[in-house]
Design an enzyme around this catalytic site. Structure first.
Site, PDB file in Angstrom:
ATOM      1  N   ARG A 227       0.823  -1.217   0.000  1.00 30.33           N
ATOM      2  CA  ARG A 227       0.000   0.000   0.000  1.00 30.33           C
ATOM      3  C   ARG A 227       0.855   1.264   0.000  1.00 30.33           C
ATOM      4  NH1 ARG A 227      -3.725  -0.448   4.948  1.00 30.33           N
ATOM      5  NH2 ARG A 227      -1.803  -1.274   5.774  1.00 30.33           N
TER       6      ARG A 227
ATOM      7  N   ASN B  23      -5.904  -2.977   1.989  1.00 32.39           N
ATOM      8  CA  ASN B  23      -5.852  -4.421   2.179  1.00 32.39           C
ATOM      9  C   ASN B  23      -7.265  -4.924   2.384  1.00 32.39           C
ATOM     10  OD1 ASN B  23      -3.049  -4.580   2.114  1.00 32.39           O
ATOM     11  ND2 ASN B  23      -2.829  -4.535   4.336  1.00 32.39           N
TER      12      ASN B  23
END
Length: 94
Positions: A18, A36
């Site tokens: 990320r 996520n």
């Protein structure tokens, strides 16, 4: 402007996916978000000029150095005029 939603499978949690995605989006001036998901995948939304969005989609097939990407699904969506790029937390109840 185009918009793509990607879901990335493989070893993609705990490998800075990320954060690296956020940095890549900033470098290429792509708007959207990344998060996520509880099933072990990463979902991202990329919006911007076609060449820049494609760079992020291509990057998602590899991810950061510690990731092992097994598959990427890409879906075209209508642009909404997003600005900025955010790292989202996993949605509650997902």
């Amino acid at each position: 402007m185009i918009r793509r939603r990607v879901v990335v499978s493989g070893q993609v949690h705990g490998v800075f996916f990320r954060d690296t995605c956020r940095r890549m989006a900033g470098e290429h001036k792509v708007a959207g978000w990344v998060r996520n998901l509880p099933d072990g995948t990463v979902e991202a939304l990329f919006e911007g000029d076609p060449a820049s969005v494609q760079k992020l989609v291509d990057w998602a097939h590899e991810g950061p150095p510690m990731a092992t990407v097994s598959s990427v699904s890409v879906r075209e969506e209508e642009p909404e005029g997003l600005s900025g790029f955010e790292v989202w937390e996993t949605p509650a109840g997902y």
